[in-house]
Design an enzyme around this catalytic site. Structure first.
Site, PDB file in Angstrom:
ATOM      1  CE1 TYR A  64     -12.576  50.778  38.495  1.00 11.64           C
ATOM      2  CE2 TYR A  64     -10.781  51.977  38.810  1.00 11.64           C
ATOM      3  CZ  TYR A  64     -11.278  50.707  38.608  1.00 11.64           C
ATOM      4  OH  TYR A  64     -10.570  49.400  38.627  1.00 11.64           O
ATOM      5  CG  ASN A 170     -10.789  41.037  35.957  1.00 13.59           C
ATOM      6  OD1 ASN A 170     -10.296  40.766  36.988  1.00 13.59           O
ATOM      7  ND2 ASN A 170     -11.003  42.192  35.682  1.00 13.59           N
ATOM      8  CG  PHE A 227      -8.997  44.753  57.735  1.00 16.75           C
ATOM      9  CD1 PHE A 227      -8.083  44.577  58.455  1.00 16.75           C
ATOM     10  CD2 PHE A 227      -9.018  45.260  56.297  1.00 16.75           C
ATOM     11  CE1 PHE A 227      -6.722  45.056  57.765  1.00 16.75           C
ATOM     12  CE2 PHE A 227      -7.852  45.618  55.804  1.00 16.75           C
ATOM     13  CZ  PHE A 227      -6.546  45.238  56.516  1.00 16.75           C
TER      14      PHE A 227
HETATM   15  N1  NAP Z   1      -9.229  45.326  37.332  1.00 14.04           N
HETATM   16  C1  NAP Z   1     -10.653  45.133  37.944  1.00 14.04           C
HETATM   17  O1  NAP Z   1     -11.411  44.557  37.691  1.00 14.04           O
HETATM   18  C2  NAP Z   1     -10.448  45.805  39.367  1.00 14.04           C
HETATM   19  C3  NAP Z   1     -11.568  45.516  40.230  1.00 14.04           C
HETATM   20  C4  NAP Z   1     -11.619  46.260  41.429  1.00 14.04           C
HETATM   21  C5  NAP Z   1     -10.652  47.022  42.016  1.00 14.04           C
HETATM   22  N2  NAP Z   1      -9.568  47.423  41.051  1.00 14.04           N
HETATM   23  C6  NAP Z   1      -8.557  48.334  41.174  1.00 14.04           C
HETATM   24  O2  NAP Z   1      -7.911  47.716  42.297  1.00 14.04           O
HETATM   25  C7  NAP Z   1      -7.790  48.906  43.687  1.00 14.04           C
HETATM   26  C8  NAP Z   1      -7.815  48.273  44.959  1.00 14.04           C
HETATM   27  O3  NAP Z   1      -8.972  47.487  45.183  1.00 14.04           O
HETATM   28  P1  NAP Z   1      -9.810  47.579  46.654  1.00 14.04           P
HETATM   29  O4  NAP Z   1      -9.971  49.033  46.701  1.00 14.04           O
HETATM   30  O5  NAP Z   1     -10.749  46.507  46.599  1.00 14.04           O
HETATM   31  O6  NAP Z   1      -8.244  47.226  47.565  1.00 14.04           O
HETATM   32  P2  NAP Z   1      -8.309  46.618  48.917  1.00 14.04           P
HETATM   33  O7  NAP Z   1      -7.022  47.251  49.384  1.00 14.04           O
HETATM   34  O8  NAP Z   1      -8.453  45.114  48.902  1.00 14.04           O
HETATM   35  O9  NAP Z   1      -9.347  47.278  49.898  1.00 14.04           O
HETATM   36  C9  NAP Z   1      -9.588  48.531  49.892  1.00 14.04           C
HETATM   37  C10 NAP Z   1     -10.543  48.576  51.182  1.00 14.04           C
HETATM   38  O10 NAP Z   1      -9.938  48.127  52.545  1.00 14.04           O
HETATM   39  C11 NAP Z   1     -10.045  48.989  53.374  1.00 14.04           C
HETATM   40  N3  NAP Z   1      -9.037  48.863  54.320  1.00 14.04           N
HETATM   41  C12 NAP Z   1      -7.669  49.001  53.990  1.00 14.04           C
HETATM   42  N4  NAP Z   1      -6.982  48.959  55.273  1.00 14.04           N
HETATM   43  C13 NAP Z   1      -7.661  48.686  56.284  1.00 14.04           C
HETATM   44  C14 NAP Z   1      -7.677  48.224  57.587  1.00 14.04           C
HETATM   45  N5  NAP Z   1      -6.450  48.451  58.114  1.00 14.04           N
HETATM   46  N6  NAP Z   1      -8.622  48.255  58.530  1.00 14.04           N
HETATM   47  C15 NAP Z   1     -10.157  48.245  57.575  1.00 14.04           C
HETATM   48  N7  NAP Z   1     -10.160  48.345  56.304  1.00 14.04           N
HETATM   49  C16 NAP Z   1      -9.123  48.573  55.448  1.00 14.04           C
HETATM   50  C17 NAP Z   1     -10.355  50.105  52.851  1.00 14.04           C
HETATM   51  O11 NAP Z   1     -10.751  51.206  53.725  1.00 14.04           O
HETATM   52  P3  NAP Z   1     -10.208  52.557  53.862  1.00 14.04           P
HETATM   53  O12 NAP Z   1     -10.418  53.504  52.556  1.00 14.04           O
HETATM   54  O13 NAP Z   1     -10.789  53.225  54.954  1.00 14.04           O
HETATM   55  O14 NAP Z   1      -8.704  52.488  53.919  1.00 14.04           O
HETATM   56  C18 NAP Z   1     -10.846  50.040  51.531  1.00 14.04           C
HETATM   57  O15 NAP Z   1     -12.260  50.349  51.874  1.00 14.04           O
HETATM   58  C19 NAP Z   1      -8.882  49.897  43.071  1.00 14.04           C
HETATM   59  O16 NAP Z   1      -8.794  51.203  43.621  1.00 14.04           O
HETATM   60  C20 NAP Z   1      -8.937  49.610  41.629  1.00 14.04           C
HETATM   61  O17 NAP Z   1      -7.904  50.730  41.096  1.00 14.04           O
HETATM   62  C21 NAP Z   1      -9.504  46.714  39.633  1.00 14.04           C
END
Ligand code: NAP
Length: 308
Positions: A64, A170, A227
């Protein structure tokens, strides 16, 4: 948006597999920590605010932030060492990125050899400034993965006290069950959201449920596309979720988290935001369930058709 949230929000804790470790039902994802532009003090404050909400588990990966995210979190733990015993640290290994931080990588590839798993876990410990990971995941299934080799690495890391529990990310149902026969896995971290419903239908959730293993869910808000996506399906989906949210007086995102957590495999969703309000909204999703009619209304809007 948070004005309707209860003041005494407290995230429940669960064992993703009976007899394993306890994680908060909502896990704070650290993929984007480098984007948040926080000082060390602000990172300490953010971790403390998560703890105040009962969110005690933090998800990392070696890669990351181009191999920098664990170090940012580790600097916060160094600044406030008392945090370590109050949290659970999850990390991942097995992807080798082309990056200035790894000039020896000539091609992006996977490496699930025992030597790489052990070396990567030890580097995660250094970056996070801790002596143990609570949970280590293989980040992606590797076509060259030897299940026996992975099990050997896990066994050696556990014997050394460097990693307490193990899982994958995955993995297909078959891949999960193959490794799980060799070493007990506590989770499979997979992508799932109303914009990515495949795990409902490809046996991923059914297989985990059958084994009594809870999935962790990444990108529950589709990485924010829930969103922003402008296509007609996403517009219609947003409309349905918003109608339900308004009717039951819950925030939009809380309805999405509740929809995910209602699955019988008892998923643990990850958050992706550095805004504590967004973490609170996720925790609020643990406080209610949807009617079957509302649950299926979201599925119908997500897929664009009724169930048969
Ligand atoms: N295992 C894997 O292969 C894998 C892959 C990807 C991710 N992950 C893990 O999963 C975690 C979560 O993934 P993700 O970050 O993609 O999660 P997510 O919750 O689907 O997306 C987060 C994004 O959504 C935005 N968001 C949240 N609430 C919002 C709202 N009310 N309006 C507009 N935008 C909003 C956030 O922006 P703001 O920051 O402005 O709130 C952020 O950019 C990662 O941090 C990581 O630890 C794992």
């Amino acid at each position: 948006m948070t004005s309707s949230l209860p003041a005494d929000l407290s995230c429940p804790h669960v064992e993703p597999r009976a007899g394993s470790l306890r994680l908060s039902r909502i896990v704070a994802g650290m993929w984007r920590i480098g984007d948040w532009g926080m000082t060390v003090e602000q990172r300490v404050t953010f971790i403390e605010q998560c703890l105040a909400l009962g969110v005690t588990s933090f998800d990392h990966a070696d890669i990351y932030g181009n191999y920098s995210a664990e170090g940012l979190f580790g600097a916060a733990l160094h600044a406030q060492p008392s945090l370590r015993d109050r949290i659970q640290l999850v990390s991942k290994c097995g992807i080798k990125l082309i990056s200035p931080a790894r000039p020896q990588h000539a091609i992006q590839h996977y490496d699930t050899s025992a030597a790489h798993i052990i070396a990567s876990a030890e580097e995660s410990l250094r970056q996070l400034q801790t002596d143990r990971l609570d949970l280590l995941l293989i980040h992606r299934p590797d076509p060259l993965m030897d299940f026996d080799d992975v099990a050997d690495a896990f066994t050696r890391l556990r014997a050394a006290g460097k990693v307490l529990h193990f899982g994958v990310s995955n993995f297909s149902r078959h891949q999960f069950e193959s490794l799980n026969r060799r070493v007990a896995l506590v989770t499979n971290q997979i992508e799932f959201s109303p914009l990515h419903t495949a795990p409902l239908f490809d046996e991923t959730f059914d297989g985990l449920h059958d084994l009594g293993v809870a999935p962790m869910i990444w990108s529950p808000l589709a990485g924010g596309r829930l969103f922003t996506a402008a296509d007609a399906r996403a517009e219609a989906l947003r409309h349905v979720i918003k109608e339900i949210a308004d009717r039951i007086s819950q925030p939009f995102s809380s309805v999405v988290f509740a929809w995910i957590m209602q699955l019988p495999s008892k998923p643990l969703p990850l958050t992706g935001s550095g805004r504590i309000e967004a973490i609170a909204v996720a925790v609020a999703g643990t406080t209610f369930t949807l009617s079957r009619a509302d649950w299926f209304a979201i599925l119908r809007a997500a897929r664009g058709h009724e169930v048969a």
